[in-house]
Design a protein around this motif. Structure first.
Motif, mmCIF file in Angstrom:
data_model
loop_
_atom_site.group_PDB
_atom_site.id
_atom_site.type_symbol
_atom_site.label_atom_id
_atom_site.label_comp_id
_atom_site.label_asym_id
_atom_site.label_seq_id
_atom_site.Cartn_x
_atom_site.Cartn_y
_atom_site.Cartn_z
ATOM 1 N N VAL A 55 40.183 48.767 53.990
ATOM 2 C CA VAL A 55 39.230 47.666 53.717
ATOM 3 C C VAL A 55 39.927 46.344 54.022
ATOM 4 C CG1 VAL A 55 37.904 46.464 51.916
ATOM 5 C CG2 VAL A 55 37.951 48.959 51.953
ATOM 6 N N ARG A 56 41.155 46.216 53.509
ATOM 7 C CA ARG A 56 41.899 44.960 53.719
ATOM 8 C C ARG A 56 42.189 44.723 55.195
ATOM 9 N NH1 ARG A 56 45.754 46.237 48.894
ATOM 10 N NH2 ARG A 56 44.313 45.743 47.213
ATOM 11 N N GLU A 57 42.693 45.774 55.854
ATOM 12 C CA GLU A 57 43.128 45.589 57.245
ATOM 13 C C GLU A 57 41.941 45.290 58.171
ATOM 14 O OE1 GLU A 57 46.277 48.293 58.173
ATOM 15 O OE2 GLU A 57 46.164 47.793 60.308
ATOM 16 N N ALA A 101 32.640 47.465 59.718
ATOM 17 C CA ALA A 101 33.552 48.564 59.359
ATOM 18 C C ALA A 101 34.181 48.273 57.990
ATOM 19 C CB ALA A 101 34.635 48.706 60.424
ATOM 20 N N HIS A 102 34.544 47.001 57.781
ATOM 21 C CA HIS A 102 35.139 46.539 56.516
ATOM 22 C C HIS A 102 34.182 46.836 55.348
ATOM 23 C CE1 HIS A 102 37.128 43.493 53.993
ATOM 24 N NE2 HIS A 102 36.037 42.767 53.939
ATOM 25 N N ILE A 103 32.905 46.521 55.554
ATOM 26 C CA ILE A 103 31.913 46.734 54.492
ATOM 27 C C ILE A 103 31.684 48.241 54.283
ATOM 28 C CG2 ILE A 103 29.510 46.308 53.792
ATOM 29 C CD1 ILE A 103 29.670 43.749 55.568
ATOM 30 N N ILE A 173 36.295 31.311 52.882
ATOM 31 C CA ILE A 173 36.213 31.119 51.420
ATOM 32 C C ILE A 173 36.342 32.488 50.733
ATOM 33 C CG2 ILE A 173 34.699 30.378 49.512
ATOM 34 C CD1 ILE A 173 33.557 28.265 51.452
ATOM 35 N N HIS A 174 35.619 33.486 51.293
ATOM 36 C CA HIS A 174 35.689 34.871 50.786
ATOM 37 C C HIS A 174 37.151 35.332 50.766
ATOM 38 C CE1 HIS A 174 34.763 39.245 50.800
ATOM 39 N NE2 HIS A 174 35.486 39.348 51.899
ATOM 40 N N TYR A 175 37.856 35.054 51.836
ATOM 41 C CA TYR A 175 39.262 35.460 51.973
ATOM 42 C C TYR A 175 40.106 34.770 50.893
ATOM 43 C CZ TYR A 175 43.426 36.711 54.836
ATOM 44 O OH TYR A 175 44.597 37.226 55.314
ATOM 45 N N MET A 177 39.209 33.459 48.115
ATOM 46 C CA MET A 177 38.862 33.852 46.741
ATOM 47 C C MET A 177 39.465 35.201 46.374
ATOM 48 S SD MET A 177 34.904 32.717 46.563
ATOM 49 C CE MET A 177 34.630 32.937 44.818
ATOM 50 N N GLU A 178 39.777 35.998 47.416
ATOM 51 C CA GLU A 178 40.273 37.353 47.161
ATOM 52 C C GLU A 178 41.796 37.412 47.128
ATOM 53 O OE1 GLU A 178 41.982 41.033 48.429
ATOM 54 O OE2 GLU A 178 41.882 39.204 49.614
ATOM 55 N N VAL A 179 42.433 36.402 47.776
ATOM 56 C CA VAL A 179 43.894 36.401 47.880
ATOM 57 C C VAL A 179 44.517 36.426 46.491
ATOM 58 C CG1 VAL A 179 45.831 34.863 48.399
ATOM 59 C CG2 VAL A 179 44.063 35.242 50.103
HETATM 60 C C1 HEM Z 1 29.123 42.197 52.370
HETATM 61 C C2 HEM Z 1 30.154 41.592 52.899
HETATM 62 C C3 HEM Z 1 31.597 41.849 52.499
HETATM 63 C C4 HEM Z 1 32.102 42.697 51.551
HETATM 64 C C5 HEM Z 1 31.355 43.630 50.599
HETATM 65 C C6 HEM Z 1 33.526 42.552 51.563
HETATM 66 C C7 HEM Z 1 34.402 43.225 50.737
HETATM 67 C C8 HEM Z 1 35.727 42.916 50.552
HETATM 68 C C9 HEM Z 1 36.595 43.411 49.535
HETATM 69 C C10 HEM Z 1 36.175 44.405 48.437
HETATM 70 C C11 HEM Z 1 37.800 42.869 49.696
HETATM 71 C C12 HEM Z 1 39.019 43.044 48.809
HETATM 72 C C13 HEM Z 1 39.842 44.216 49.266
HETATM 73 C C14 HEM Z 1 40.968 44.428 48.248
HETATM 74 O O1 HEM Z 1 41.851 43.600 48.146
HETATM 75 O O2 HEM Z 1 40.919 45.442 47.561
HETATM 76 C C15 HEM Z 1 37.721 42.005 50.851
HETATM 77 C C16 HEM Z 1 38.749 41.278 51.372
HETATM 78 C C17 HEM Z 1 38.691 40.641 52.575
HETATM 79 N N1 HEM Z 1 37.580 40.455 53.371
HETATM 80 FE FE1 HEM Z 1 35.738 41.064 52.957
HETATM 81 N N2 HEM Z 1 33.853 41.666 52.534
HETATM 82 C C18 HEM Z 1 32.706 41.209 53.127
HETATM 83 C C19 HEM Z 1 32.620 40.299 54.159
HETATM 84 C C20 HEM Z 1 33.678 39.838 54.869
HETATM 85 C C21 HEM Z 1 33.630 39.049 56.059
HETATM 86 C C22 HEM Z 1 32.329 38.542 56.713
HETATM 87 C C23 HEM Z 1 34.908 38.830 56.471
HETATM 88 C C24 HEM Z 1 35.405 38.090 57.673
HETATM 89 C C25 HEM Z 1 34.784 38.019 58.821
HETATM 90 C C26 HEM Z 1 35.776 39.457 55.511
HETATM 91 C C27 HEM Z 1 37.150 39.423 55.551
HETATM 92 C C28 HEM Z 1 37.957 39.786 54.504
HETATM 93 C C29 HEM Z 1 39.374 39.530 54.452
HETATM 94 C C30 HEM Z 1 40.202 38.808 55.506
HETATM 95 C C31 HEM Z 1 39.842 40.055 53.244
HETATM 96 C C32 HEM Z 1 41.262 40.023 52.713
HETATM 97 C C33 HEM Z 1 42.027 41.205 53.221
HETATM 98 C C34 HEM Z 1 43.460 41.202 52.716
HETATM 99 O O3 HEM Z 1 43.665 41.095 51.493
HETATM 100 O O4 HEM Z 1 44.369 41.329 53.550
HETATM 101 N N3 HEM Z 1 34.995 40.077 54.562
HETATM 102 N N4 HEM Z 1 36.437 42.049 51.354
#
Ligand code: HEM
Length: 288
Positions: A55-57, A101-103, A173-175, A177-179
């Motif tokens: 998910v992260r990658e 793929a991430h979702i 912002i999503h990124y 907030m998760e860092v």
């Molecule tokens: C419905 C939309 C999305 C969902 C449900 C989602 C879900 C998540 C979740 C659960 C994580 C945390 C993973 C963890 O640390 O356990 C995460 C991190 C992240 N997401 Fe998303 N995401 C969404 C949209 C996006 C989009 C649109 C982008 C960028 C184009 C994105 C990029 C990232 C990045 C860069 C991280 C950080 C990864 C890391 O810690 O290295 N996400 N997302």
């Protein structure tokens, strides 16, 4: 459909159906991270929670490619690399592919517990922000072709596609907030986004010569350092000055601000070289 007509639709051919090495190289580079992730998964190279790692990658690759896709238009104009236009759509689609793929992987991680998934998307702000970013990207991908332009008309198409900046901002912002501990890559992506926005501003306000572009690079580098320091200030107890002074300590790592500065200066140098060695000015299609 004849083979000649089909070849026009292949992702490695140009509009005339001829092989484009630029498109082929871009396609292979975009597929490589997915193959690498599958390989690492199969070889058991991830942690005991491989899906979470994936998910992260995949999220990391989604944001990297999204930011890269935004670099095409400024590079075309400031560095007169007009040919790059043929890979812009591919980059945009790849960013959406890695996002989806991430979702999907996140849904796998939650074992497709749809109620939990729906509640998380609504209740956890960073997921809601990511969802809105994704929803914005979908119509852009669907209309990023000649049919889309014909259907909407160039003006409406440009307005619609300028929403890619909003989608990127929300993804960043999503990124952020998760860092948790290390915000380096998030700061780097943010800094590159600032740099690209600043290039656009320069293009609209004055002639993008070497001095102006190098100035933009310096301002963007400083902005990156400030953003990173602000992030640590708001989310940890680390003092703002400690983060800023870490930018001057090269013994451990090179901070994102320097990479942003380097990227900006490289573009400024490239632009200067292209001007001096007589590259034809890019068509003035610095589209939105
Ligand atoms: C419905 C939309 C999305 C969902 C449900 C989602 C879900 C998540 C979740 C659960 C994580 C945390 C993973 C963890 O640390 O356990 C995460 C991190 C992240 N997401 Fe998303 N995401 C969404 C949209 C996006 C989009 C649109 C982008 C960028 C184009 C994105 C990029 C990232 C990045 C860069 C991280 C950080 C990864 C890391 O810690 O290295 N996400 N997302």
């Amino acid at each position: 459909m004849s083979a000649a007509a089909l070849s026009v639709w292949m992702p490695w051919t140009d509009r005339a159906g001829r092989l484009s090495w630029l498109k082929l190289a871009t396609l292979l580079a975009l597929i490589a991270p997915a193959i690498w992730m599958v390989y690492k998964f199969e070889a058991g190279l991830y942690s005991p929670k491989p899906i979470t790692d994936l998910v992260r990658e995949s999220g990391d690759w989604a944001i990297r490619i999204l930011v890269l896709s935004l670099a095409v238009t400024p590079l075309r104009y400031v560095a007169r690399l007009n040919r790059l236009i043929i890979v812009r759509r591919m980059l945009g689609l790849a960013a959406l592919f890695y996002t989806l793929a991430h979702i999907a992987l996140w849904c796998v991680d939650l074992r497709f517990a749809w109620m939990t998934i729906a509640l998380e998307l609504v209740l956890r702000l960073f997921l809601t922000v990511g969802l809105i970013g994704t929803l914005i990207m979908i119509p852009l991908a669907l209309t990023s072709n000649d049919m889309g332009i014909r259907y909407l008309g160039a003006q409406k198409w440009n307005v619609l596609h300028s929403w890619v900046y909003v989608a990127t901002l929300l993804s960043l912002i999503h990124y952020f907030m998760e860092v948790r501990l290390d915000a380096s890559e998030a700061a780097l992506m943010c800094g590159l986004f600032v740099l690209l926005m600043a290039f656009r501003a320069v293009r609209k306000s004055f002639v993008p010569g070497f001095v102006n572009l190098a100035g933009v690079a310096v301002v963007s580098g400083v902005a990156t350092a400030a953003l990173e320091a602000l992030y640590y200030k708001l989310s940890t107890t680390v003092s703002i000055w400690r983060v800023i002074s870490a930018n001057l300590d090269f013994s451990y790592t090179i901070r994102p601000a320097w990479w942003v500065l380097l990227a900006g200066v490289m573009v400024a140098v490239l632009a200067e070289v292209r001007v001096r060695f007589g590259a034809k000015a890019a068509r003035n299609t610095f589209a939105k």
